[in-house]
Design a protein around this motif. Structure first.
Motif, PDB file in Angstrom:
ATOM      1  N   ALA A   1       0.858  -1.677   0.247  1.00  0.00           N
ATOM      2  CA  ALA A   1      -0.451   0.010   0.069  1.00  0.00           C
ATOM      3  C   ALA A   1       0.627   1.221   0.073  1.00  0.00           C
ATOM      4  O   ALA A   1       1.860   1.533   0.796  1.00  0.00           O
ATOM      5  N   MET A   2       1.077   1.869  -1.285  1.00  0.00           N
ATOM      6  CA  MET A   2       1.364   3.426  -1.004  1.00  0.00           C
ATOM      7  C   MET A   2       0.476   4.504  -1.358  1.00  0.00           C
ATOM      8  O   MET A   2      -0.244   4.492  -2.345  1.00  0.00           O
ATOM      9  N   HIS A   3       1.404   5.369  -0.516  1.00  0.00           N
ATOM     10  CA  HIS A   3       0.161   6.737   0.091  1.00  0.00           C
ATOM     11  C   HIS A   3       0.599   7.662  -0.484  1.00  0.00           C
ATOM     12  O   HIS A   3       2.292   7.685  -0.871  1.00  0.00           O
ATOM     13  N   ILE A   4      -0.468   8.755  -1.579  1.00  0.00           N
ATOM     14  CA  ILE A   4       0.704  10.131  -1.801  1.00  0.00           C
ATOM     15  C   ILE A   4       1.177  10.939  -0.637  1.00  0.00           C
ATOM     16  O   ILE A   4       0.819  10.391   0.455  1.00  0.00           O
ATOM     17  N   GLY A   5       2.506  11.266  -0.196  1.00  0.00           N
ATOM     18  CA  GLY A   5       4.097  12.012   0.232  1.00  0.00           C
ATOM     19  C   GLY A   5       4.123  10.768   0.665  1.00  0.00           C
ATOM     20  O   GLY A   5       5.019  10.852   1.844  1.00  0.00           O
TER      21      GLY A   5
ATOM     22  N   ILE B   1      -8.138   8.247  -9.885  1.00  0.00           N
ATOM     23  CA  ILE B   1      -8.188   7.231 -10.683  1.00  0.00           C
ATOM     24  C   ILE B   1      -8.009   7.748 -12.369  1.00  0.00           C
ATOM     25  O   ILE B   1      -8.053   7.478 -13.099  1.00  0.00           O
ATOM     26  N   GLY B   2      -8.722   8.911 -12.672  1.00  0.00           N
ATOM     27  CA  GLY B   2      -8.867   9.425 -13.577  1.00  0.00           C
ATOM     28  C   GLY B   2      -8.243   9.888 -14.446  1.00  0.00           C
ATOM     29  O   GLY B   2      -8.222   9.637 -15.608  1.00  0.00           O
ATOM     30  N   TRP B   3      -6.600   9.368 -13.783  1.00  0.00           N
ATOM     31  CA  TRP B   3      -5.579   9.832 -15.093  1.00  0.00           C
ATOM     32  C   TRP B   3      -4.995   8.287 -15.575  1.00  0.00           C
ATOM     33  O   TRP B   3      -3.878   8.317 -16.145  1.00  0.00           O
ATOM     34  N   ILE B   4      -5.544   7.415 -15.247  1.00  0.00           N
ATOM     35  CA  ILE B   4      -5.041   5.954 -15.214  1.00  0.00           C
ATOM     36  C   ILE B   4      -5.412   5.277 -16.608  1.00  0.00           C
ATOM     37  O   ILE B   4      -4.292   5.312 -17.279  1.00  0.00           O
TER      38      ILE B   4
ATOM     39  N   THR C   1      -0.917  16.015  -6.785  1.00  0.00           N
ATOM     40  CA  THR C   1      -0.653  15.586  -5.912  1.00  0.00           C
ATOM     41  C   THR C   1      -0.820  13.837  -6.241  1.00  0.00           C
ATOM     42  O   THR C   1       0.069  13.160  -5.687  1.00  0.00           O
ATOM     43  N   PHE C   2      -1.315  13.372  -7.442  1.00  0.00           N
ATOM     44  CA  PHE C   2      -1.341  11.732  -8.279  1.00  0.00           C
ATOM     45  C   PHE C   2      -0.244  11.658  -9.009  1.00  0.00           C
ATOM     46  O   PHE C   2      -0.307  11.021  -9.157  1.00  0.00           O
ATOM     47  N   ALA C   3       0.767  12.391  -8.928  1.00  0.00           N
ATOM     48  CA  ALA C   3       1.423  13.009 -10.328  1.00  0.00           C
ATOM     49  C   ALA C   3       3.096  11.783  -9.677  1.00  0.00           C
ATOM     50  O   ALA C   3       3.296  11.442 -10.127  1.00  0.00           O
ATOM     51  N   ASN C   4       2.517  11.484  -8.281  1.00  0.00           N
ATOM     52  CA  ASN C   4       3.800  10.195  -7.823  1.00  0.00           C
ATOM     53  C   ASN C   4       3.303   8.744  -7.981  1.00  0.00           C
ATOM     54  O   ASN C   4       4.122   8.352  -8.200  1.00  0.00           O
ATOM     55  N   CYS C   5       2.502   9.011  -7.486  1.00  0.00           N
ATOM     56  CA  CYS C   5       1.451   7.466  -7.552  1.00  0.00           C
ATOM     57  C   CYS C   5       1.413   6.836 -10.084  1.00  0.00           C
ATOM     58  O   CYS C   5       1.446   6.418 -10.052  1.00  0.00           O
ATOM     59  N   CYS C   6       1.450   7.952 -10.079  1.00  0.00           N
ATOM     60  CA  CYS C   6       2.176   8.108 -11.923  1.00  0.00           C
ATOM     61  C   CYS C   6       2.886   7.371 -12.348  1.00  0.00           C
ATOM     62  O   CYS C   6       3.103   6.231 -12.295  1.00  0.00           O
ATOM     63  N   PHE C   7       3.360   8.181 -12.189  1.00  0.00           N
ATOM     64  CA  PHE C   7       5.048   7.818 -12.077  1.00  0.00           C
ATOM     65  C   PHE C   7       5.581   6.192 -11.431  1.00  0.00           C
ATOM     66  O   PHE C   7       5.883   5.507 -11.484  1.00  0.00           O
ATOM     67  N   SER C   8       5.133   6.216 -10.274  1.00  0.00           N
ATOM     68  CA  SER C   8       5.811   5.265  -9.290  1.00  0.00           C
ATOM     69  C   SER C   8       5.266   3.948 -10.062  1.00  0.00           C
ATOM     70  O   SER C   8       5.525   2.394 -10.388  1.00  0.00           O
ATOM     71  N   MET C   9       3.578   3.855 -10.502  1.00  0.00           N
ATOM     72  CA  MET C   9       3.182   3.370 -11.210  1.00  0.00           C
ATOM     73  C   MET C   9       3.407   2.438 -13.018  1.00  0.00           C
ATOM     74  O   MET C   9       3.658   1.321 -12.754  1.00  0.00           O
ATOM     75  N   VAL C  10       4.554   3.393 -13.339  1.00  0.00           N
ATOM     76  CA  VAL C  10       4.719   3.473 -14.156  1.00  0.00           C
ATOM     77  C   VAL C  10       6.361   2.779 -14.282  1.00  0.00           C
ATOM     78  O   VAL C  10       6.372   1.528 -15.023  1.00  0.00           O
ATOM     79  N   ASP C  11       6.961   2.506 -12.830  1.00  0.00           N
ATOM     80  CA  ASP C  11       7.845   2.287 -12.403  1.00  0.00           C
ATOM     81  C   ASP C  11       7.137   0.238 -12.068  1.00  0.00           C
ATOM     82  O   ASP C  11       7.996  -0.141 -12.735  1.00  0.00           O
ATOM     83  N   TRP C  12       6.484   0.394 -12.305  1.00  0.00           N
ATOM     84  CA  TRP C  12       6.457  -0.945 -11.435  1.00  0.00           C
ATOM     85  C   TRP C  12       5.856  -2.138 -12.591  1.00  0.00           C
ATOM     86  O   TRP C  12       6.269  -2.919 -12.618  1.00  0.00           O
TER      87      TRP C  12
END
Length: 412
Positions: free
Chosen positions: A237-241, A294-297, A262-273
């Motif tokens: 589980a990865m929380h923003i921040g 979720i709208g950016w996915i 605030t979603f940007a790090n989630c976006c970068f992280s998801m591409v990493d994974w």
């Protein structure tokens, strides 16, 4: 539970927060460490600045002028409790970056019976809670000098989380989320297995570990930890921040810029994974992004598939990513939201089974005490079975809850 008539399902929130009681570490650390381990001191603020997105409070001495608050003291760290840690029950105009005491926060922030009562008011059945003083994935203990003490602090937090916060008084309604010693993947694996043996199915992790000075997921440094999660069915589980670096564009960008992205790090992280090969190396691995919306996915999946299809030969992934990233996403990744009308209009492009709901209690963004009303307004266009899956069923399946939506370890 809530006595209101409503067809809206009882909510399982996968992103709430606990404010740790003052006694968590003092009750559990060996006596020799209690003087340097985390403890609460009540003291005034001598000086406080909030510049460039960084909050810098200076603790005063008893008798000094200044607002009085409760401070966590740990090694050299002096960290006050603030209104942003626990904002529910206060009007928007009262929510400011100021120090507070436990008496000035809503008791549901730290007290189990009071939390359950606030969940009842909010049409929430069950909740997974991220930490406050340890930060969202235990950065506080990772940054500390003494990692022997840090490991004891991680284990003490996890024991409190499982045995008290999610213990008998919670009646299975609070779902445990544990920490790992981020500085040692082998010790992290041991802690995952220790907690999985008592029914824990979720562990906090950083969206972008290199931002914390830790290895990326592209190498093999995290493999012992990932193997333990894969074997035990423990969700990452990865929380923003959780990277200790919120996205922005410049030192003088107003906070509204960072708040929008605030979603940007989630976006970068998801591409990493998706490009790491870890989902094929560890086929049972599951990851979730708390408060990332979720709208950016859909576009990121489209773009990742194009890059994988057209550029994988020179893009460094041909030998480890053998399937389209969108297929890997469907099997391994979950997005979490509390306010995303655009995402809800594009569920087909995201995947109905890859979406989880949250209320963010007790933070200022929380939809408490109107989470049901917010959900009804957002999801009124969706069929009842779709709403049930978003609000409850996906969380039940992902976190190994009972069919009734409860954590089995808390109902024994």
């Amino acid at each position: 539970m809530d006595s209101h008539d409503s067809t809206f399902p009882l909510i399982i929130s996968v992103d709430d927060h606990t404010v740790e009681p003052a006694s968590v570490w003092q009750d559990r650390l060996p006596e020799k460490y209690r003087g340097v381990g985390p403890r609460i001191v009540r003291a005034p603020v001598k000086e406080m600045t909030f510049l460039g997105g960084r909050f810098r409070p200076v603790m005063g001495e008893p008798g000094d002028d200044g607002p009085v608050g409760d401070w966590w003291v740990y090694e050299e760290l002096r960290r006050p409790l603030t209104r942003l840690d626990t904002a529910v029950g206060y009007s928007r105009d009262e929510i400011k970056l100021e120090v507070i005491t436990y008496e000035q926060m809503r008791p549901g922030s730290y007290d189990v019976p009071a939390r359950l009562a606030d969940m009842d008011v909010n049409h929430v059945q069950s909740a997974l809670c991220f930490p406050t003083f340890p930060r969202f994935c235990g950065q506080t203990f990772t940054e500390a000098k003494d990692h022997e003490l840090g490991l004891l602090c991680v284990r003490a937090y996890n024991d409190w989380m499982v045995e008290e916060w999610c213990g008998p008084d919670a009646r299975g309604r609070l779902i445990p989320l544990t920490l790992i010693p981020l500085w040692d993947a082998e010790l992290a694996a041991e802690e995952v297995r220790r907690n999985a043996a008592r029914g824990v199915r979720a562990v906090a992790f950083s969206e972008i570990p290199p931002y914390l000075g830790l290895p990326s997921i592209h190498g093999d440094g995290w493999d012992p930890f990932l193997q333990a999660c894969d074997e035990t069915g423990t969700v990452i589980a990865m929380h923003i921040g959780s990277s200790s670096r919120m996205p922005s564009t410049s030192a003088d960008a107003p906070p509204a810029v960072g708040s929008t992205i605030t979603f940007a790090n989630c976006c970068f992280s998801m591409v990493d994974w998706l490009m790491s090969g870890k989902f094929e190396q560890f086929p049972h691995l599951k990851v979730m992004y708390a408060e990332g919306q979720i709208g950016w996915i859909p576009y990121i999946l489209e773009r990742a598939d194009v890059v994988w299809e057209e550029n994988r030969a020179w893009g460094g992934v041909a030998d480890k990513v053998h399937r389209p990233p969108s297929e890997l996403f469907a099997e391994h990744v979950y997005g979490c939201f509390f306010d995303d009308a655009f995402g809800l209009r594009n569920l087909d492009a995201i995947g109905l089974r890859n979406v989880l709901y949250e209320t963010d209690y007790p933070h200022s963004d929380s939809t408490w005490p109107k989470s049901r009303e917010v959900g009804e307004a957002q999801m009124g266009h969706l069929e009842a079975g779709v709403v049930e899956r978003i609000v409850r069923r996906n969380a039940i399946e992902l976190l190994g809850l009972s069919d009734e939506g409860l954590w089995p370890g808390g109902t024994r």
